[in-house]
Scaffold this active site. Structure first.
Site, PDB file in Angstrom:
ATOM      1  N   ALA A  61       0.866  -1.180   0.000  1.00 45.27           N
ATOM      2  CA  ALA A  61       0.000   0.000   0.000  1.00 45.27           C
ATOM      3  C   ALA A  61       0.904   1.231   0.000  1.00 45.27           C
ATOM      4  O   ALA A  61       2.062   1.161   0.445  1.00 45.27           O
ATOM      5  CB  ALA A  61      -0.881  -0.013   1.241  1.00 45.27           C
ATOM      6  N   GLU A  88      -0.699  -9.205  -0.776  1.00 50.21           N
ATOM      7  CA  GLU A  88      -2.116  -9.490  -0.513  1.00 50.21           C
ATOM      8  C   GLU A  88      -2.921  -9.544  -1.819  1.00 50.21           C
ATOM      9  O   GLU A  88      -3.834 -10.353  -1.956  1.00 50.21           O
ATOM     10  CB  GLU A  88      -2.689  -8.435   0.438  1.00 50.21           C
ATOM     11  CG  GLU A  88      -2.072  -8.534   1.828  1.00 50.21           C
ATOM     12  CD  GLU A  88      -2.500  -7.407   2.747  1.00 50.21           C
ATOM     13  OE1 GLU A  88      -1.992  -6.279   2.575  1.00 50.21           O
ATOM     14  OE2 GLU A  88      -3.359  -7.631   3.609  1.00 50.21           O
ATOM     15  N   GLU A 122       4.543  -5.219   7.248  1.00 52.51           N
ATOM     16  CA  GLU A 122       3.777  -4.154   7.893  1.00 52.51           C
ATOM     17  C   GLU A 122       4.215  -3.863   9.327  1.00 52.51           C
ATOM     18  O   GLU A 122       4.174  -2.722   9.772  1.00 52.51           O
ATOM     19  CB  GLU A 122       2.274  -4.481   7.868  1.00 52.51           C
ATOM     20  CG  GLU A 122       1.586  -4.225   6.532  1.00 52.51           C
ATOM     21  CD  GLU A 122       1.691  -5.400   5.566  1.00 52.51           C
ATOM     22  OE1 GLU A 122       2.494  -6.327   5.803  1.00 52.51           O
ATOM     23  OE2 GLU A 122       0.960  -5.384   4.551  1.00 52.51           O
TER      24      GLU A 122
HETATM   25  N1  CAA Z   1       4.627   3.135  -0.652  1.00 51.39           N
HETATM   26  C1  CAA Z   1       5.042   4.298  -1.179  1.00 51.39           C
HETATM   27  N2  CAA Z   1       6.201   4.431  -1.849  1.00 51.39           N
HETATM   28  C2  CAA Z   1       6.984   3.356  -1.960  1.00 51.39           C
HETATM   29  C3  CAA Z   1       6.627   2.109  -1.431  1.00 51.39           C
HETATM   30  C4  CAA Z   1       5.370   2.019  -0.762  1.00 51.39           C
HETATM   31  N3  CAA Z   1       4.910   0.860  -0.251  1.00 51.39           N
HETATM   32  N4  CAA Z   1       7.613   1.214  -1.685  1.00 51.39           N
HETATM   33  C5  CAA Z   1       8.565   1.898  -2.367  1.00 51.39           C
HETATM   34  N5  CAA Z   1       8.192   3.189  -2.531  1.00 51.39           N
HETATM   35  C6  CAA Z   1       8.931   4.260  -3.202  1.00 51.39           C
HETATM   36  C7  CAA Z   1      10.128   4.722  -2.369  1.00 51.39           C
HETATM   37  O1  CAA Z   1       9.717   5.644  -1.382  1.00 51.39           O
HETATM   38  C8  CAA Z   1      11.003   5.314  -3.429  1.00 51.39           C
HETATM   39  O2  CAA Z   1      10.537   6.592  -3.754  1.00 51.39           O
HETATM   40  P1  CAA Z   1      11.596   7.825  -4.015  1.00 51.39           P
HETATM   41  O3  CAA Z   1      12.384   7.394  -5.221  1.00 51.39           O
HETATM   42  O4  CAA Z   1      10.686   8.980  -4.272  1.00 51.39           O
HETATM   43  O5  CAA Z   1      12.427   7.919  -2.802  1.00 51.39           O
HETATM   44  C9  CAA Z   1      10.743   4.428  -4.662  1.00 51.39           C
HETATM   45  O6  CAA Z   1       9.497   3.767  -4.401  1.00 51.39           O
HETATM   46  C10 CAA Z   1      11.813   3.359  -4.852  1.00 51.39           C
HETATM   47  O7  CAA Z   1      11.920   2.638  -3.640  1.00 51.39           O
HETATM   48  P2  CAA Z   1      13.323   2.397  -2.889  1.00 51.39           P
HETATM   49  O8  CAA Z   1      14.280   3.516  -3.186  1.00 51.39           O
HETATM   50  O9  CAA Z   1      13.010   2.102  -1.461  1.00 51.39           O
HETATM   51  O10 CAA Z   1      13.808   1.069  -3.662  1.00 51.39           O
HETATM   52  P3  CAA Z   1      14.803  -0.046  -3.123  1.00 51.39           P
HETATM   53  O11 CAA Z   1      15.120  -0.891  -4.301  1.00 51.39           O
HETATM   54  O12 CAA Z   1      15.934   0.562  -2.372  1.00 51.39           O
HETATM   55  O13 CAA Z   1      13.943  -0.891  -2.052  1.00 51.39           O
HETATM   56  C11 CAA Z   1      11.966  -2.057  -1.296  1.00 51.39           C
HETATM   57  C12 CAA Z   1      12.857  -1.659  -2.502  1.00 51.39           C
HETATM   58  C13 CAA Z   1      12.742  -3.027  -0.397  1.00 51.39           C
HETATM   59  C14 CAA Z   1      10.728  -2.733  -1.865  1.00 51.39           C
HETATM   60  C15 CAA Z   1      11.600  -0.787  -0.472  1.00 51.39           C
HETATM   61  O14 CAA Z   1      11.080   0.188  -1.368  1.00 51.39           O
HETATM   62  C16 CAA Z   1      10.538  -1.035   0.584  1.00 51.39           C
HETATM   63  O15 CAA Z   1      10.844  -1.573   1.634  1.00 51.39           O
HETATM   64  N6  CAA Z   1       9.277  -0.582   0.320  1.00 51.39           N
HETATM   65  C17 CAA Z   1       8.197  -0.638   1.301  1.00 51.39           C
HETATM   66  C18 CAA Z   1       7.668  -2.057   1.472  1.00 51.39           C
HETATM   67  C19 CAA Z   1       6.581  -2.069   2.530  1.00 51.39           C
HETATM   68  O16 CAA Z   1       6.797  -1.753   3.694  1.00 51.39           O
HETATM   69  N7  CAA Z   1       5.347  -2.496   2.131  1.00 51.39           N
HETATM   70  C20 CAA Z   1       4.213  -2.576   3.012  1.00 51.39           C
HETATM   71  C21 CAA Z   1       3.387  -1.338   2.907  1.00 51.39           C
HETATM   72  S1  CAA Z   1       2.130  -1.253   4.144  1.00 51.39           S
HETATM   73  C22 CAA Z   1       0.855  -2.161   3.524  1.00 51.39           C
HETATM   74  O17 CAA Z   1       0.915  -2.739   2.438  1.00 51.39           O
HETATM   75  C23 CAA Z   1      -0.372  -2.140   4.409  1.00 51.39           C
HETATM   76  C24 CAA Z   1      -1.502  -2.983   3.980  1.00 51.39           C
HETATM   77  O18 CAA Z   1      -1.467  -4.185   3.985  1.00 51.39           O
HETATM   78  C25 CAA Z   1      -2.778  -2.339   3.661  1.00 51.39           C
END
Ligand code: CAA
Length: 256
Positions: free
Chosen positions: A65, A113, A133
């Site tokens: 998300a 999901e 999460e």
């Molecule tokens: N939401 C918003 N933006 C996101 C995102 C997310 N879930 N995942 C990645 N991005 C964005 C980053 O902020 C980044 O943006 P900028 O270039 O503007 O800084 C861009 O995408 C590229 O991401 P990274 O620079 O982080 O890329 P990476 O290759 O270094 O890492 C990754 C990849 C490990 C997937 C890392 O991006 C990450 O950990 N993302 C978040 C994963 C996460 O926590 N997901 C769960 C979300 S909560 C959820 O889903 C709740 C639910 O069930 C309803």
């Protein structure tokens, strides 16, 4: 129809939907849910489409998300955001046609999901799966706490969701989260072949099978057997006669 968060394509009887916000690793925001529901509306009554493949644009399937959008939500807004995701993924799960996730990279949080709400998952060999999460102080909110436990068991679910750790495609295969792992370059071709195989079967049998398995899975076993028997016999008035006749005449069926 054109969308900002989706790319749509149809190849023969197969629809291919690419979730496309590569700048945010295809993170799911409100606009995505609006467009995704519109897209599902548009294909729901299209009898020419026999299966749907969902994949992601760039290096991610979906990284979850949209954290930037969630950050400013209050409790009421978060509840609506969760319900929208849950309802949308229930709708996806209950589509008449089979839906296959072609997981091309990170499938995290809400992205994992979404994949879990598909009928099954084909993954490339460098995809990563996880429900991180808890690292954000949250829990999965789009059905993942419930759906993963039913698919991969309690131990695997609690292990993945309590640690928040990512697993690779082989580990996901071992847990039963993924049904097949293929080379990255072959992901869409291999998934297309599987979708085409499904599309070549009796169309009523396919829709019935999906309904029976899913309904039975949520029912007591005896009720499941009743549902199976009712629907099995129903096919003797639709696809069954042609399928069996074609077999005995050593020819391909001509499905109506
Ligand atoms: N939401 C918003 N933006 C996101 C995102 C997310 N879930 N995942 C990645 N991005 C964005 C980053 O902020 C980044 O943006 P900028 O270039 O503007 O800084 C861009 O995408 C590229 O991401 P990274 O620079 O982080 O890329 P990476 O290759 O270094 O890492 C990754 C990849 C490990 C997937 C890392 O991006 C990450 O950990 N993302 C978040 C994963 C996460 O926590 N997901 C769960 C979300 S909560 C959820 O889903 C709740 C639910 O069930 C309803």
């Amino acid at each position: 129809m054109s969308y900002s968060t989706l790319k749509t394509k149809q190849e023969g009887e197969i629809a291919i939907l690419t979730i496309s916000r590569p700048e945010a690793l295809n993170a799911l925001n409100s606009l995505f849910f609006k467009e995704f529901n519109e897209y599902l509306d548009s294909i729901s009554n299209d009898k020419a489409i026999k299966a749907l493949i969902i994949t992601g644009d760039g290096k991610a399937f979906i990284a979850g998300a949209d954290i930037a959008e969630m950050q400013n939500m209050n409790k009421k807004e978060a509840s609506a955001f969760s319900k929208t995701g849950q309802n949308t993924f229930m709708r996806l799960e209950n589509m008449n046609i089979p839906v296959i996730a072609a997981v091309n990279g990170y499938a995290l949080g809400g992205g994992c999901e979404l994949a879990l709400a598909c009928d099954f998952r084909i993954s490339n060999n460098f995809a990563k799966f996880g429900l991180p999460e808890v690292s954000l102080g949250l829990i999965p909110g789009y059905g993942g706490t419930q759906r993963l436990a039913r698919l991969a068991g309690l131990g695997n679910t609690l292990f993945l969701q309590l640690t928040g750790q990512m697993i690779d495609a082989q580990e996901a295969l071992r847990m039963g989260i993924v049904q097949k792992v293929v080379d990255a370059a072959e992901l869409i071709n291999e998934t297309m072949k599987i979708a085409q195989k499904i599309a070549s079967q009796g169309p009523n049998a396919i829709q019935t099978l999906k309904k029976v398995v899913r309904k039975g899975y949520q029912s007591e076993l005896n009720i499941g057997y009743d549902i199976e028997s009712d629907e099995f016999s129903g096919l003797f008035e639709s696809d069954g006669p042609e399928g069996m006749k074609a077999f005995l005449e050593k020819r391909k069926p001509n499905w109506k």
